[in-house]
Enzyme design. Sequence first.
Site, short mmCIF file in Angstrom:
data_model
loop_
_atom_site.label_atom_id
_atom_site.label_comp_id
_atom_site.label_asym_id
_atom_site.label_seq_id
_atom_site.Cartn_x
_atom_site.Cartn_y
_atom_site.Cartn_z
CG ASP A 151 -1.99 -1.04 1.19
OD1 ASP A 151 -1.77 -2.08 0.54
OD2 ASP A 151 -3.05 -0.84 1.82
CE LYS A 215 -5.23 2.04 2.42
NZ LYS A 215 -4.18 1.29 3.12
CE LYS A 251 -6.94 -1.27 2.50
NZ LYS A 251 -5.60 -1.73 2.90
#
Lengths: 315, 280
Positions: A151, A215, A251
């Site tokens: 991430d 995300k 996400k």
Amino acid sequence: MSFYGLVDGSDASLKSYLNNLSGVDQVGAEARAAMLATRSIKTSSKRWAIDTAITMVDLTTLEGADTPGKVKALCTKAVRPDPTDSSVPSVGAVCVYNDMVSVARTHLDLIGGQHVPVAAVSTAFPSGRASMAVKIQDTQDAIDAGAAEIDMVIDRGAFLAGRYIDVFNEIVQIKQVCGDKAHLKVIFETGELVTYDNVRKASFLAMAAGADFIKTSTGKVAPAATPPVVLVMLEAVRDFYEMTNTRIGVKPAGGIRNTKDAIKQLVLVNETVGPDWLNPKLFRIGASALLNDLLMQRMKMDEGYYSSPQYVTMD
Amino acid sequence: MSNRIDVKKTYKLYINGAFPRTESGRTYEVKSAKGAFVANPCLASRKDLRDAVVAARAAHAGWNKATAYNRGQILYRIAEMLEGRRAQFVDEIMQVTGVTKMKAEKEVTDSVDRLVWYAGWTDKIASLAGSTNPVAGPFYNFTIPESMGVVAAIAPETPSLLGFIDAVAPIITSGNTVVILASTKAPLSAMTFAEVLATSDLPHGVINILTGKKEEIAPWMASHMDIDALDISGLPAKLHAETKVAGAENLKRIHSFKSADPGRIIAFMEAKTVWHPIGL
């Protein structure tokens, strides 16, 4: 690199690609997200939604005070969220800081959680303020320690200053480090991008640069994964799929604390990109407190009475 | 002034320091003693109860940690605020229950006095219910009563104000937080009392008030795993047995009372025993 044939890697081509994007109708996006939030999901659909949401949770601990013990406890919970009920599925992944990746991976393998991947936050999370060499090393460390998902945060300063090519090149370089060893999730920190137009722009930029997932947030800045922001990102993913036939995951992270919020997110997914995305491979929810609420709602559906936080594990 | 439009009050719930409408959108009709329409209060659903319990649970840590002296001050402040709005309470009691003005005034006076009385108990109850125990060893041994957590209560139908205060005040005196279902036929005093609470420095969520039907809400109060105890004084006797059975799952303490006495405070406290070594 081909970048799906959308850009050639030059500043000029990236600018023309991003400038050709349609703008976001702010009022329309907020109204549509609010309208979808009124959908009522009950009984067997709710039960399905709860179990699906559990498989999508990236169970997260990103605190300065994280200890190996806490990470191990989190891993145990990730594999078997409710120790008294083996029908509860494992979560989507465990999300930790870089130095905790090996602790998490080792413990997961030890307790039969080989199927649960470890996600590491990377590239000088959460601010992204470090040199590129540090960011690459940060990512390499996480992959070497066993992270299957990275991430990364983008450099919001560069993005807001209009230096899109810098952000683009960063994502490309990190993607090269990931190779086929790790999935790349790109964090925008939508709370700092301010406008929906910026969120849409960042989405297309990251997807063209090779992100597997986009995300919303780090969880350190509010507002985070608000429904309109998620809607804008899902629409970007849908449009990108039409352009390139490639499915990119989404996400949302931060601020999704209860079952109702999670189910609202699932409704957004279903109504925007369709049921193909109702799958942990293409949709994840970054959260920590959410899992306990999902478990309590599940107990309520099974037992017929409201449960209490005393009957789920502490975080 | 005769063509001025009436400004009528909407009676809503009191949850976490706010006045929301019921999640269910339902209302029911309250009539005066003579059968005339008075108001449409909320007909609370089990989901309102659930939300109220979440608020009460969140408020417990802070209220329990407040010093007994501070809790006493706030209870006294509630009495002060109630005293200042006597007339409104007297009117509402007369209108809905049909009692004489003298009786209604006495009920409000008794309610204020009762709050002051409970305010006095906050820093004394531990001495009454606690003890130092003789033990055969080098220890001081104390038993200290502590609050239980979230207590639910069903207020009696009448007296609508005094009965309500006799239900909530003993529960919060010791540091519990409460979710209470007001009198079904005469809920106005309870909902106006919520306005008193909102101006009394009482932390949000310590008292949460629902209006609605006892037989609908009581089973959910009994089975809710995050409610630690239940006062069923206001529940019809024929429902007591099944409520106690429903509350057995999490060993809920279920009591019913006939009068106001310190036992009502102690009933919602738990004894904690501490061993403290001496001479070592």
